[in-house]
Design a protein around this motif. Structure first.
Motif, PDB file in Angstrom:
ATOM      1  N   ARG A  96       0.826  -1.209   0.000  1.00  0.00           N
ATOM      2  CA  ARG A  96       0.000   0.000   0.000  1.00  0.00           C
ATOM      3  C   ARG A  96       0.866   1.267   0.000  1.00  0.00           C
ATOM      4  NH1 ARG A  96      -3.282  -2.960   3.709  1.00  0.00           N
ATOM      5  NH2 ARG A  96      -2.241  -1.902   5.466  1.00  0.00           N
ATOM      6  N   GLU A  97       1.942   1.252   0.786  1.00  0.00           N
ATOM      7  CA  GLU A  97       2.825   2.417   0.809  1.00  0.00           C
ATOM      8  C   GLU A  97       3.464   2.650  -0.556  1.00  0.00           C
ATOM      9  OE1 GLU A  97       5.567   1.670   3.904  1.00  0.00           O
ATOM     10  OE2 GLU A  97       4.158   2.111   5.545  1.00  0.00           O
ATOM     11  N   GLN A  98       3.908   1.554  -1.205  1.00  0.00           N
ATOM     12  CA  GLN A  98       4.505   1.704  -2.533  1.00  0.00           C
ATOM     13  C   GLN A  98       3.497   2.233  -3.543  1.00  0.00           C
ATOM     14  OE1 GLN A  98       6.112  -2.128  -3.491  1.00  0.00           O
ATOM     15  NE2 GLN A  98       7.861  -1.954  -2.071  1.00  0.00           N
ATOM     16  N   GLN A  99       2.241   1.739  -3.434  1.00  0.00           N
ATOM     17  CA  GLN A  99       1.220   2.214  -4.356  1.00  0.00           C
ATOM     18  C   GLN A  99       0.931   3.706  -4.145  1.00  0.00           C
ATOM     19  OE1 GLN A  99      -2.364   0.005  -4.130  1.00  0.00           O
ATOM     20  NE2 GLN A  99      -3.326   0.997  -5.880  1.00  0.00           N
ATOM     21  N   ARG A 157       3.688   5.668  -5.749  1.00  0.00           N
ATOM     22  CA  ARG A 157       3.559   5.732  -7.210  1.00  0.00           C
ATOM     23  C   ARG A 157       2.465   6.713  -7.615  1.00  0.00           C
ATOM     24  NH1 ARG A 157       4.408   0.003  -6.909  1.00  0.00           N
ATOM     25  NH2 ARG A 157       2.140  -0.324  -6.934  1.00  0.00           N
ATOM     26  N   GLN A 158       1.346   6.728  -6.863  1.00  0.00           N
ATOM     27  CA  GLN A 158       0.276   7.666  -7.193  1.00  0.00           C
ATOM     28  C   GLN A 158       0.734   9.122  -7.023  1.00  0.00           C
ATOM     29  OE1 GLN A 158      -3.035   6.564  -4.751  1.00  0.00           O
ATOM     30  NE2 GLN A 158      -3.545   4.729  -5.973  1.00  0.00           N
ATOM     31  N   LYS A 159       1.527   9.369  -5.951  1.00  0.00           N
ATOM     32  CA  LYS A 159       2.049  10.729  -5.761  1.00  0.00           C
ATOM     33  C   LYS A 159       2.962  11.134  -6.911  1.00  0.00           C
ATOM     34  CE  LYS A 159       1.816  10.786  -0.692  1.00  0.00           C
ATOM     35  NZ  LYS A 159       2.624  10.856   0.556  1.00  0.00           N
ATOM     36  N   GLN A 160       3.823  10.218  -7.332  1.00  0.00           N
ATOM     37  CA  GLN A 160       4.731  10.525  -8.438  1.00  0.00           C
ATOM     38  C   GLN A 160       3.946  10.805  -9.720  1.00  0.00           C
ATOM     39  OE1 GLN A 160       7.476   7.281  -8.705  1.00  0.00           O
ATOM     40  NE2 GLN A 160       8.542   7.775  -6.787  1.00  0.00           N
ATOM     41  N   MET A 161       2.921   9.968  -9.978  1.00  0.00           N
ATOM     42  CA  MET A 161       2.108  10.188 -11.180  1.00  0.00           C
ATOM     43  C   MET A 161       1.380  11.530 -11.111  1.00  0.00           C
ATOM     44  SD  MET A 161       0.525   6.368 -11.719  1.00  0.00           S
ATOM     45  CE  MET A 161      -0.521   6.908 -13.049  1.00  0.00           C
ATOM     46  N   VAL A 170      -7.589   0.039 -10.731  1.00  0.00           N
ATOM     47  CA  VAL A 170      -8.081  -0.679  -9.552  1.00  0.00           C
ATOM     48  C   VAL A 170      -7.599  -2.118  -9.646  1.00  0.00           C
ATOM     49  CG1 VAL A 170     -10.114  -1.370  -8.245  1.00  0.00           C
ATOM     50  CG2 VAL A 170     -10.090   0.820  -9.460  1.00  0.00           C
ATOM     51  N   ARG A 171      -6.765  -2.497  -8.706  1.00  0.00           N
ATOM     52  CA  ARG A 171      -6.198  -3.847  -8.710  1.00  0.00           C
ATOM     53  C   ARG A 171      -7.179  -4.818  -8.041  1.00  0.00           C
ATOM     54  NH1 ARG A 171      -0.835  -3.968  -9.977  1.00  0.00           N
ATOM     55  NH2 ARG A 171       0.202  -1.946 -10.078  1.00  0.00           N
ATOM     56  N   ALA A 172      -7.226  -6.039  -8.596  1.00  0.00           N
ATOM     57  CA  ALA A 172      -8.086  -7.070  -7.999  1.00  0.00           C
ATOM     58  C   ALA A 172      -7.470  -7.577  -6.715  1.00  0.00           C
ATOM     59  CB  ALA A 172      -8.269  -8.238  -8.985  1.00  0.00           C
ATOM     60  N   LYS A 173      -8.324  -7.962  -5.795  1.00  0.00           N
ATOM     61  CA  LYS A 173      -7.843  -8.465  -4.517  1.00  0.00           C
ATOM     62  C   LYS A 173      -7.216  -9.845  -4.704  1.00  0.00           C
ATOM     63  CE  LYS A 173     -11.253  -6.083  -1.654  1.00  0.00           C
ATOM     64  NZ  LYS A 173     -12.318  -6.256  -0.638  1.00  0.00           N
ATOM     65  N   ARG A 174      -6.085 -10.002  -4.103  1.00  0.00           N
ATOM     66  CA  ARG A 174      -5.379 -11.284  -4.201  1.00  0.00           C
ATOM     67  C   ARG A 174      -5.976 -12.255  -3.193  1.00  0.00           C
ATOM     68  NH1 ARG A 174       0.957 -10.404  -4.033  1.00  0.00           N
ATOM     69  NH2 ARG A 174       0.799 -12.623  -4.471  1.00  0.00           N
ATOM     70  N   ARG A 175      -6.191 -13.475  -3.666  1.00  0.00           N
ATOM     71  CA  ARG A 175      -6.740 -14.503  -2.787  1.00  0.00           C
ATOM     72  C   ARG A 175      -5.661 -15.018  -1.855  1.00  0.00           C
ATOM     73  NH1 ARG A 175     -10.017 -18.880  -6.080  1.00  0.00           N
ATOM     74  NH2 ARG A 175     -10.435 -19.470  -3.918  1.00  0.00           N
ATOM     75  N   ASN A 176      -6.064 -15.258  -0.640  1.00  0.00           N
ATOM     76  CA  ASN A 176      -5.119 -15.720   0.388  1.00  0.00           C
ATOM     77  C   ASN A 176      -5.081 -17.244   0.352  1.00  0.00           C
ATOM     78  OD1 ASN A 176      -3.427 -15.935   2.506  1.00  0.00           O
ATOM     79  ND2 ASN A 176      -4.894 -15.301   4.072  1.00  0.00           N
ATOM     80  N   ASN A 177      -4.082 -17.788  -0.359  1.00  0.00           N
ATOM     81  CA  ASN A 177      -3.924 -19.244  -0.460  1.00  0.00           C
ATOM     82  C   ASN A 177      -2.808 -19.785   0.410  1.00  0.00           C
ATOM     83  OD1 ASN A 177      -5.961 -19.385  -2.374  1.00  0.00           O
ATOM     84  ND2 ASN A 177      -4.539 -18.960  -4.053  1.00  0.00           N
ATOM     85  N   ASP A 178      -2.206 -18.918   1.222  1.00  0.00           N
ATOM     86  CA  ASP A 178      -1.084 -19.377   2.033  1.00  0.00           C
ATOM     87  C   ASP A 178      -1.526 -20.167   3.253  1.00  0.00           C
ATOM     88  OD1 ASP A 178       0.558 -18.134   0.274  1.00  0.00           O
ATOM     89  OD2 ASP A 178       0.675 -16.259   1.408  1.00  0.00           O
TER      90      ASP A 178
END
Length: 424
Positions: free
Chosen positions: A179-182, A185-189, A227-235
């Protein structure tokens, strides 16, 4: 040579049964004889790598294992069936005893994959089917060197729960970093877009239709976002103690325990397993109840009967008045009622035999009906002979049957067991 009586424990807690009386057989002049006790009890099974016979045969012996062939001298011919049982399940049988020569706890292993028998090194007149390949270790403490100590089940459960918590914390940290990286990136854009807008405003887009179109396009690009799709938690590993999996597991364990008691009771020859679908799925969530059906529980019962009874027991479903409740009767070998065997054999008949028997029954019934009709006509004619005021109608009717029907009726009149015509 010294003879040794080998006893076999069929299942835990059951009295050992006689297997064979054996004596060592030397395959060459340099082979070493084993110091075995007068009576030996095989009471355990294992699939550990050190129990394989091919591993000891193909590699150098670095842990003190000795190998030997034991010859059955009792004449009961029980060793071939015992070895087939080990091969089918791919596990070795183990016996532990006190070694009198070394004052240690020795171990003897009967592997399921013995090496080929050296026929040229065996004494004359020895039957290969009565030979038993064994591995012998004078001190079982050699196996425990470098082996991890046994862990208490409660501690093991705590360790697994701790691992799951650590995984969850690690996943939360990773999501936070993403989330922090995203956001960065949004701030840079956004900064890049502001710079481009400032440069374009300085240069000027111009008026008119083309200028308005370019301005609207830039505004649209500024308001777009991915909008990124939510990743399924398979771990996370699935929990086998709750939900549909927990219900099936607990039912399997209950059926296995009941069948083990039934197997150990030599005076009981039939037992019944009841399945109530409503009580079994009571603790299962509603969204998972489609996974636990009556067919699943029936399969579990038949599977346990086949495994515990070693393909010698018969399981048959008894008729019931309810859909969600059934009773399955389990019979030991040689104690199955005749009507149950007849019902089981009926299901094995092919469709062709069923159709042939049905056709023969229909043919015989038609022949009987024709004979009754003719006899009734003869009796009626005899009764009306001599009466002037009685007229018989429809005695000279036209035969409207086809040629194929006439031939078929002629064959049926001559005998129901004759071959059918090619027009049939």
């Amino acid at each position: 040579m010294n003879e040794t009586t080998i006893m076999l424990t069929p299942s835990p807690g059951v009295k050992p049964e006689f297997l064979a009386t054996v004596e060592p057989v030397s395959t060459d002049a340099s082979s070493q004889q084993l110091s075995l006790p007068f009576e030996l009890v095989l009471d355990g099974y294992t699939r550990e790598p050190w129990s394989s016979g091919m591993m000891t045969h193909n590699s150098e012996d670095t842990s003190g294992w000795k190998t030997c062939y034991l010859l059955s001298t009792d004449g009961r011919n029980r060793l071939p069936g015992f070895l087939k049982y080990l091969r089918d399940r791919k596990k070795a049988c183990v016996a532990k005893f006190n070694d009198s020569t070394a004052s240690t706890r020795a171990i003897l292993v009967v592997p399921f994959d013995p090496p080929p028998i050296p026929s040229e090194q065996l004494p004359a007149g020895v039957d290969k089917a009565q030979l038993l390949y064994v591995k012998y270790l004078a001190d079982d403490r050699v196996l425990s060197r470098g082996k991890k100590p046994a862990i208490d089940p409660n501690k093991q459960l705590q360790i697994e729960q701790q691992k799951q918590k650590e995984k969850q914390i690690q996943m939360q940290q990773q999501q936070k970093i993403q989330r922090e990286q995203q956001q960065q990136r949004q701030k840079q854009m956004a900064q890049q877009k502001n710079m481009s807008q400032s440069t374009s405003s300085k240069k000027g887009i111009g008026g008119g239709i083309l200028g308005n179109l370019l301005g609207a396009q830039q505004k649209t690009q500024n308001h777009l976002d991915v909008v990124r799709a939510k990743r399924r938690n398979n771990d996370l590993t699935p929990d086998l103690t709750s939900g549909a999996a927990g219900a099936i597991t607990s039912f399997r364990e209950k059926v296995a325990a009941d069948l083990e008691k039934f197997k150990s009771d030599s005076g009981t020859f039939v037992t019944k397993v009841s399945i109530s679908l409503a009580s079994l799925v009571n603790s299962v969530p509603i969204e998972e109840r489609d996974k636990v059906t009556m067919d699943v529980f029936k399969y579990v019962v038949y599977e346990q009967v086949e495994e515990v009874g070693m393909d010698k027991w018969i399981a048959a479903k008894e008729p019931t008045d309810f859909i969600d409740e059934i009773v399955i009767a389990v019979y030991k070998e040689g104690h199955v009622p005749a009507d149950v065997l007849e019902d089981l054999n009926k299901a094995d008949l092919p469709a062709e035999l069923k159709g042939l028997s049905r056709h023969m029954a229909d043919t015989q019934s038609k022949i009987a009906q024709r004979k009754d009709k003719r006899s009734s006509e003869v009796i009626m004619k005899q009764n009306i002979v001599g009466e002037d005021n009685v007229v018989v109608l429809n005695t000279n009717k036209r035969d409207r049957r086809t040629l194929e029907q006439i031939q078929k009726d002629m064959l049926e009149e001559n005998g129901g067991d004759m071959k059918r015509s090619r027009f049939d």
